[in-house]
Write a protein that holds these residues in place. Structure first.
Motif, mmCIF file in Angstrom:
data_model
loop_
_atom_site.group_PDB
_atom_site.id
_atom_site.type_symbol
_atom_site.label_atom_id
_atom_site.label_comp_id
_atom_site.label_asym_id
_atom_site.label_seq_id
_atom_site.Cartn_x
_atom_site.Cartn_y
_atom_site.Cartn_z
ATOM 1 N N LYS A 839 -1.631 2.900 -8.207
ATOM 2 C CA LYS A 839 -1.792 2.255 -6.773
ATOM 3 C C LYS A 839 -2.532 3.032 -6.188
ATOM 4 C CE LYS A 839 0.413 -0.527 -3.442
ATOM 5 N NZ LYS A 839 1.465 -1.275 -2.852
ATOM 6 N N TYR A 840 -2.469 4.444 -6.076
ATOM 7 C CA TYR A 840 -3.050 5.122 -5.021
ATOM 8 C C TYR A 840 -4.132 6.061 -5.263
ATOM 9 C CZ TYR A 840 0.239 3.450 -1.496
ATOM 10 O OH TYR A 840 0.923 2.492 -0.567
ATOM 11 N N LYS A 841 -4.545 6.068 -6.712
ATOM 12 C CA LYS A 841 -5.200 7.204 -7.251
ATOM 13 C C LYS A 841 -6.706 7.125 -6.603
ATOM 14 C CE LYS A 841 -6.326 4.526 -11.422
ATOM 15 N NZ LYS A 841 -6.333 4.523 -12.883
ATOM 16 N N ASN A 842 -7.166 6.314 -5.908
ATOM 17 C CA ASN A 842 -8.420 6.031 -5.493
ATOM 18 C C ASN A 842 -8.480 6.100 -3.831
ATOM 19 O OD1 ASN A 842 -9.844 6.362 -8.200
ATOM 20 N ND2 ASN A 842 -9.414 4.106 -8.571
ATOM 21 N N ASN A 843 -7.568 6.520 -3.377
ATOM 22 C CA ASN A 843 -7.109 6.306 -1.894
ATOM 23 C C ASN A 843 -6.899 7.459 -1.470
ATOM 24 O OD1 ASN A 843 -6.282 5.566 0.580
ATOM 25 N ND2 ASN A 843 -5.006 3.737 -0.134
ATOM 26 N N GLU A 844 -7.685 7.851 -0.455
ATOM 27 C CA GLU A 844 -7.882 9.389 0.199
ATOM 28 C C GLU A 844 -6.775 9.628 1.400
ATOM 29 O OE1 GLU A 844 -9.431 12.241 -0.350
ATOM 30 O OE2 GLU A 844 -10.057 11.092 -2.212
ATOM 31 N N ASP A 845 -6.195 8.041 1.551
ATOM 32 C CA ASP A 845 -5.007 8.273 2.611
ATOM 33 C C ASP A 845 -3.786 9.004 1.981
ATOM 34 O OD1 ASP A 845 -6.645 6.926 4.168
ATOM 35 O OD2 ASP A 845 -5.887 4.978 3.861
ATOM 36 N N LEU A 846 -3.689 8.848 0.835
ATOM 37 C CA LEU A 846 -2.360 9.560 0.041
ATOM 38 C C LEU A 846 -2.820 10.480 -1.140
ATOM 39 C CD1 LEU A 846 1.034 8.227 -0.597
ATOM 40 C CD2 LEU A 846 -0.052 8.804 -2.420
ATOM 41 N N LYS A 847 -2.032 11.721 -1.215
ATOM 42 C CA LYS A 847 -2.262 12.387 -2.303
ATOM 43 C C LYS A 847 -0.700 12.977 -2.473
ATOM 44 C CE LYS A 847 -6.809 14.337 -1.688
ATOM 45 N NZ LYS A 847 -7.551 13.589 -2.856
ATOM 46 N N MET A 848 -0.501 12.886 -3.755
ATOM 47 C CA MET A 848 0.796 13.363 -4.502
ATOM 48 C C MET A 848 0.473 14.839 -4.726
ATOM 49 S SD MET A 848 2.909 12.074 -7.952
ATOM 50 C CE MET A 848 2.438 10.383 -7.597
ATOM 51 N N ILE A 849 1.278 15.713 -4.277
ATOM 52 C CA ILE A 849 1.113 17.371 -4.326
ATOM 53 C C ILE A 849 2.132 17.927 -5.046
ATOM 54 C CG2 ILE A 849 -0.445 17.179 -2.413
ATOM 55 C CD1 ILE A 849 1.686 18.571 -0.723
ATOM 56 N N LEU A 850 3.442 17.581 -5.035
ATOM 57 C CA LEU A 850 4.321 18.333 -5.522
ATOM 58 C C LEU A 850 5.652 17.321 -6.239
ATOM 59 C CD1 LEU A 850 4.907 21.506 -2.965
ATOM 60 C CD2 LEU A 850 4.081 21.539 -5.350
ATOM 61 N N GLN A 851 6.293 18.015 -7.002
ATOM 62 C CA GLN A 851 7.521 17.126 -7.574
ATOM 63 C C GLN A 851 8.460 18.502 -7.798
ATOM 64 O OE1 GLN A 851 9.749 17.190 -10.273
ATOM 65 N NE2 GLN A 851 9.349 15.239 -11.237
ATOM 66 N N ILE A 852 9.601 18.310 -7.185
ATOM 67 C CA ILE A 852 10.763 19.358 -7.173
ATOM 68 C C ILE A 852 11.830 18.473 -7.557
ATOM 69 C CG2 ILE A 852 11.702 21.124 -6.365
ATOM 70 C CD1 ILE A 852 8.803 21.805 -6.379
ATOM 71 N N HIS A 853 12.345 18.428 -8.970
ATOM 72 C CA HIS A 853 13.237 17.781 -9.455
ATOM 73 C C HIS A 853 13.488 16.094 -9.042
ATOM 74 C CE1 HIS A 853 14.006 21.766 -11.021
ATOM 75 N NE2 HIS A 853 14.460 22.342 -9.834
ATOM 76 N N ASP A 854 14.221 16.229 -8.013
ATOM 77 C CA ASP A 854 14.416 14.723 -7.599
ATOM 78 C C ASP A 854 13.576 14.301 -6.262
ATOM 79 O OD1 ASP A 854 16.417 14.487 -9.696
ATOM 80 O OD2 ASP A 854 18.110 14.906 -8.247
ATOM 81 N N GLU A 855 12.825 15.245 -6.019
ATOM 82 C CA GLU A 855 12.049 15.077 -4.683
ATOM 83 C C GLU A 855 10.760 14.798 -4.941
ATOM 84 O OE1 GLU A 855 11.529 17.267 -0.150
ATOM 85 O OE2 GLU A 855 12.047 18.501 -2.194
ATOM 86 N N LEU A 856 9.884 14.093 -4.307
ATOM 87 C CA LEU A 856 8.334 13.916 -4.466
ATOM 88 C C LEU A 856 7.891 14.304 -3.070
ATOM 89 C CD1 LEU A 856 7.624 10.630 -6.418
ATOM 90 C CD2 LEU A 856 6.921 13.169 -6.998
ATOM 91 N N ILE A 857 6.700 15.128 -3.069
ATOM 92 C CA ILE A 857 6.125 15.310 -1.547
ATOM 93 C C ILE A 857 4.764 14.954 -1.800
ATOM 94 C CG2 ILE A 857 5.430 17.548 -0.339
ATOM 95 C CD1 ILE A 857 7.679 18.979 -1.281
ATOM 96 N N PHE A 858 4.184 14.280 -0.715
ATOM 97 C CA PHE A 858 3.086 13.822 -0.612
ATOM 98 C C PHE A 858 2.437 14.056 0.649
ATOM 99 C CE2 PHE A 858 5.682 10.579 -2.499
ATOM 100 C CZ PHE A 858 5.207 10.131 -3.520
ATOM 101 N N GLU A 859 1.187 14.043 0.625
ATOM 102 C CA GLU A 859 0.219 14.426 1.965
ATOM 103 C C GLU A 859 -0.232 13.012 2.575
ATOM 104 O OE1 GLU A 859 -2.201 18.438 2.511
ATOM 105 O OE2 GLU A 859 -3.287 16.761 1.420
ATOM 106 N N VAL A 860 -0.199 12.482 3.504
ATOM 107 C CA VAL A 860 -0.255 11.178 3.786
ATOM 108 C C VAL A 860 -1.071 11.271 5.271
ATOM 109 C CG1 VAL A 860 0.578 9.032 4.491
ATOM 110 C CG2 VAL A 860 1.697 10.312 2.963
ATOM 111 N N LYS A 861 -2.067 10.560 5.283
ATOM 112 C CA LYS A 861 -3.028 10.419 6.581
ATOM 113 C C LYS A 861 -2.171 10.061 7.671
ATOM 114 C CE LYS A 861 -7.475 10.720 7.382
ATOM 115 N NZ LYS A 861 -8.544 9.818 6.941
ATOM 116 N N ASN A 862 -2.596 10.583 8.899
ATOM 117 C CA ASN A 862 -1.482 10.612 10.020
ATOM 118 C C ASN A 862 -1.567 8.910 10.435
ATOM 119 O OD1 ASN A 862 -0.976 13.062 10.178
ATOM 120 N ND2 ASN A 862 -2.526 13.565 11.756
ATOM 121 N N GLU A 863 -2.637 8.404 10.482
ATOM 122 C CA GLU A 863 -2.815 6.890 10.599
ATOM 123 C C GLU A 863 -2.109 5.901 9.877
ATOM 124 O OE1 GLU A 863 -6.840 8.174 10.425
ATOM 125 O OE2 GLU A 863 -5.210 9.699 11.246
#
Length: 900
Positions: A839-863
């Motif tokens: 859904k978001y692969k071409n969207n600069e507002d969100l980047k998936m950066i880490l997966q640690i076991h059951d947790e996903l960490i994203f970088e999301v545009k402030n707005e």
């Protein structure tokens, strides 16, 4: 049986090969085959092989070999080993035969130019200690006595069948192993022509070492040497004494054992693998014995060797390349592989590529071989054109993630994947080795050309002669092609073709997710790590001082041997665990002693701080400092675990301690870019929810459907309403512990209660949740009956119960239960990651950066933070329909440390 009994330290056995073979030659009568070839040494060697598992048990084994030519010691002292007598001809005839049999039988060797076998043994022992292995050295050579550490390293005499430990060393020579190099420096060694101190004999050397401890200390206190003659000899031979110490001190940094699975005992019967060869030397009795009784450890019958016919062709011009590519039939399956200058895709340059589209032929295209005299090669432009054409076929790749990055960064082409053989092999059997070399050996008994045999140490593939490169690279493509079709046969044969659908529907798509996540990287605040490095170093120094004060003496805290003496002899603590060779001071042992003495918690703190510094703080700081954006790029391994969880390497971000304050501080260094926030989303109590889903236990299902606190509900069920709030943490421990096979003994240790109380708690739990025990048993029964267990999306993990001993069987059953829940949780997060990425692969507002076991960490545009976070939450909670609702928790912050 207690689960703790299953976690005994693993053992690696290192063979002093030439030492053993020489001794075998002299120990046995001069036997000969019918045609007169000497066989005494060979007979002794094969008797040794047949007794593995009887004379000693081991998990890993390696044969250390001497290399030909001079070693670094000859540069130190040109007379080193210069007076050795000629070796008997009968011995010389047998040596190369025995050496060739080692690898033919499936054992691993260790050899390195410029070093002796003893140096390799010392290095392997040192590396094995870092990996918490017990080390058995098969040798009686006194040169190896310096390695003895009764806690972890000892010698085993294969003729007398006795262990040589510190006690035996002291009994024989009157000095401890850690003094042995100093002892040898004085005494010298006539066999190796080590000079020592001329005139000093064994008794004098022993007396000097007992009084002064080390060679350096002797010379620092030379005036205190009581006998004038000794003093004169020492002064006259000072230079030779220190040269001798250099000669006898073994290197500990010339060999490592990072890929431990390579050193496992051969699965196929090693003696039967060479039975035809043994017959040629009339060594048939040992073959008959093995056929009759098997070996002393479990093995399989060797597979029939398939002779691979191949034709490897070099395509070094545009014309040759185009002709072959234009001949490939439409819709063909084509195996593809790249050769590069590095394993790190961020810096790797392509050197060439290979491909294969039938069972007998493969091709190599050189692009950038750069050695002196390298011929003309295919241009980058023509290579790019060829790869674009190959991209229209059905590409089969072994480890697609790597080759995708290489082609993307070198040609700006995105490879299309038809199938990844490493993923298919892992889906077929997630517990077995899935590297190309291992698959070729397993399915075709074919030994691939080794990288180390093609590329010299310190060089990269661009320095390889093109004809040698062709054979190496084309073989990779050919075997990838053959393995793909072999795997298809195996899926059909094992009645699990549904796994091919899982590969296409999920696993191959997931590769794109990982490529994207890896290339996004994560930004690091290097100043935080610099400050943390200084603080943690000061903390380590404080802890060191405190430990020494509590111990009443200074010692090396990192030495298990010295620590064992301090704890169990000086301080008189009870040694709960003592191995064959001394005290154990591992974490399990120390945690049991934590209330016995105030030094124990300080040692545990020291170990954690030391590990954080060396494993995380310093490496992360170096990686981030070397990147222009201060980013680090971990490599996620899709096939790195048997359960299906991701693992990561270079650096490993999965294991940064969660509970320690320093671990939290390290996480604060992982930050969002300017204009972005980090958003962490993790599944709440995912494995307990899966337990409710699978078991359909009414009490569990009702609790989750009513959105009740499951740990409080468990506490109520076990302890009653009045005690529930104060017992919630105990209930939490029980809830999670039972998912991973925690028995009453382990629960008692964790909660610091008696095993009897723990058993009451567990019985109460199963009375409250009536379906759970029966369901857990059903997982075990299914695994025993079918030899595998399945996750939520029907991925399989195979267990070889037929070849398992009692302890392994118990371990397999525990792992079957673990895989059901941990593997299913891994399925859910994987499905979520695929959907979010698509859904978001071409969207600069969100980047998936880490997966640690059951947790996903994203970088999301402030707005867009609220809008996107709500959408992510919705996707993850609705990714799969279970008997109970899926829930996630969301945290937002400027750093990873803010998310907890």
């Amino acid at each position: 049986m207690d689960n703790d009994k299953l976690s005994a330290k693993k053992t690696i056995t290192v063979i002093d090969t030439f030492g053993f073979l020489f001794r075998s030659f002299y120990a046995l009568p001069p036997l000969k085959s019918k045609d007169g070839f000497p066989t005494g040494l060979l007979t002794g060697f094969m008797n040794f092989i047949s007794n593995i598992g009887k004379d000693f048990q081991t998990d890993y084994i390696v044969f250390a070999l001497d290399s030909k030519g001079d070693t670094f010691r000859n540069a130190i002292y040109d007379q080193y080993k210069s007076h050795r007598p000629d070796v008997p001809e009968d011995l010389l005839k047998q040596l190369p035969v025995a050496i060739s049999w080692i690898e033919e039988m499936g054992f691993k060797t260790a050899i390195k130019s410029g070093f002796e076998a003893d140096d390799l043994i010392a290095s392997i022992a040192h590396d094995a200690r870092q990996k918490d292995l017990e080390v058995r050295i098969v040798s009686h050579d006194k040169d190896l006595y310096q390695l003895i550490d009764d806690d972890t390293v000892y010698l085993f005499d294969p003729i007398k069948k006795i262990i040589i430990n510190e006690e035996k060393c002291y009994e024989k020579y009157g000095v401890h192993p850690n003094q042995f190099t100093d002892y040898q420096s004085l005494l010298g060694d006539s066999a190796d022509n080590v000079p020592g101190v001329k005139g000093v004999g064994a008794k004098t050397a022993e007396a000097l070492i007992k009084e002064f401890g080390t060679l350096e200390n002797i010379y620092e206190n030379i005036e205190s040497v009581s006998k004038p003659r000794w003093k004169t000899l020492l002064l006259e031979n000072k230079e030779m004494a220190f040269i001798s110490k250099e000669l006898v001190t073994l290197k500990k940094d010339c060999h490592c054992i990072d890929f431990l699975d390579q050193f496992e005992l051969p699965k196929e019967n090693p003696i039967l693998k060479i039975q035809d060869t043994l017959a040629k030397y009339d060594l048939t009795k040992i073959v008959e014995r093995v056929h009759q009784n098997g070996l002393n450890y479990k093995t399989q019958m060797p597979k029939a060797k398939e002779i691979i016919k191949y034709d490897y062709t070099l395509l070094d011009t545009k014309e040759k390349l185009e002709k072959v590519i234009n001949s490939i039939p439409k819709n063909s399956i084509v195996a593809f592989d790249t050769e590069t200058t590095s394993l790190d895709t961020k810096i790797a340059k392509i050197v060439g590529f290979s491909f294969c589209f039938n069972e007998n032929s493969a091709y190599y295209i050189p692009i950038a071989h750069s050695y002196l005299g390298a011929p003309e090669q295919v241009s980058i432009e023509d290579a790019k054109s060829a790869i674009n054409k190959l991209n229209n076929f059905k590409l089969i790749v072994q480890n697609f993630k790597y080759d995708f990055d290489i082609i993307k960064f070198n040609f700006d082409i995105e490879l299309n994947l038809f199938a990844d053989t490493i993923i298919l092999a892992w889906l077929l059997d997630s517990s077995s080795k899935v590297g190309l070399d291992a698959l070729a050996k397993n399915y075709f008994d074919h030994t691939m050309i080794a990288f180390k045999d093609v590329v010299k140490k310190g060089d990269d593939f661009s320095t390889v002669d093109i004809s040698n490169a062709c054979n190496y690279a084309a073989e990779d493509a050919l075997m990838t092609y053959k393995i793909y079709f072999k795997l298809l046969e195996e899926f059909k044969k094992q009645n699990c073709e549904h796994l091919l659908k899982i590969a296409n529907d999920y696993e191959f798509k997931f590769i794109d997710v990982l490529i994207n996540m890896q290339n996004n990287g994560v930004k690091i605040d290097t100043q935080i790590l610099k400050n943390l490095k200084i603080q943690n170093q000061e903390y380590i120094q404080e802890l060191t001082k405190k430990i020494h004060e509590l111990a009443g003496t200074k010692f090396n805290i990192n030495s298990p041997k010295q620590l064992g003496v301090i704890l169990f002899e000086n301080l008189g603590l009870t040694a709960s665990k003592k191995g064959k060779t001394g005290y154990s001071t591992n974490e399990v042992v120390l945690n049991k002693l934590v209330d016995s003495h105030e030094i124990i918690p300080v040692i545990l703190d020291y170990r954690e701080a030391y590990k954080l510094q060396s494993t995380y703080i310093e490496p992360l700081l170096e990686l981030a400092s070397n990147d222009s954006e201060n980013k680090i790029y971990t490599s996620f391994l899709q096939t790195g675990t048997a359960t299906g969880r991701l693992s990561s390497k270079n650096p490993n971000l999965q294991n940064i301690p969660v509970k320690s304050s320093a671990g939290r501080e390290i996480r604060k260094a992982f930050i969002a870019r300017d204009g972005y926030k980090l958003v962490g989303i993790d599944y709440s109590q995912i494995e307990l929810r899966l337990l409710a889903h699978f078991s359909k236990d009414k009490a569990l299902v009702d609790a989750f459907n009513s959105d009740l606190d499951i740990h409080s509900q468990t506490a109520v069920k076990i302890f009653g309403e009045e005690k529930a709030s104060q017992k919630r943490n105990i209930a939490k421990t029980i809830n999670f512990g039972l998912l991973y096979g925690m028995g009453s003994k382990k629960l008692a240790d964790t909660l610091k209660i008696t095993p009897k109380e723990a058993k009451v708690y567990i019985d109460s739990y199963f009375e409250a949740f009536t379906n759970v025990k029966e369901y857990m048993k059903s997982i075990e029964d299914f695994a025993l009956e079918n030899g595998y267990v399945e996750t939520l999306i029907k991925r399989r993990r195979i267990f070889d119960f037929n070849a398992a001993n009692t302890m392994q069987r118990i371990g397999y059953l525990r792992e079957a239960v673990n895989t059901k829940f941990q593997g299913s949780a891994a399925d859910l997060i994987k499905l979520s990651m695929i959907k979010i990425f698509e859904k978001y692969k071409n969207n600069e507002d969100l980047k998936m950066i880490l997966q640690i076991h059951d947790e996903l960490i994203f970088e999301v545009k402030n707005e867009k933070q609220d809008e996107i976070t709500n959408d992510l939450k919705k996707i993850m909670e609705n990714i799969f329909t279970l008997e109970i609702p899926l829930k996630v928790s969301v945290a937002v912050g400027n750093s990873w440390g803010d998310l907890k």
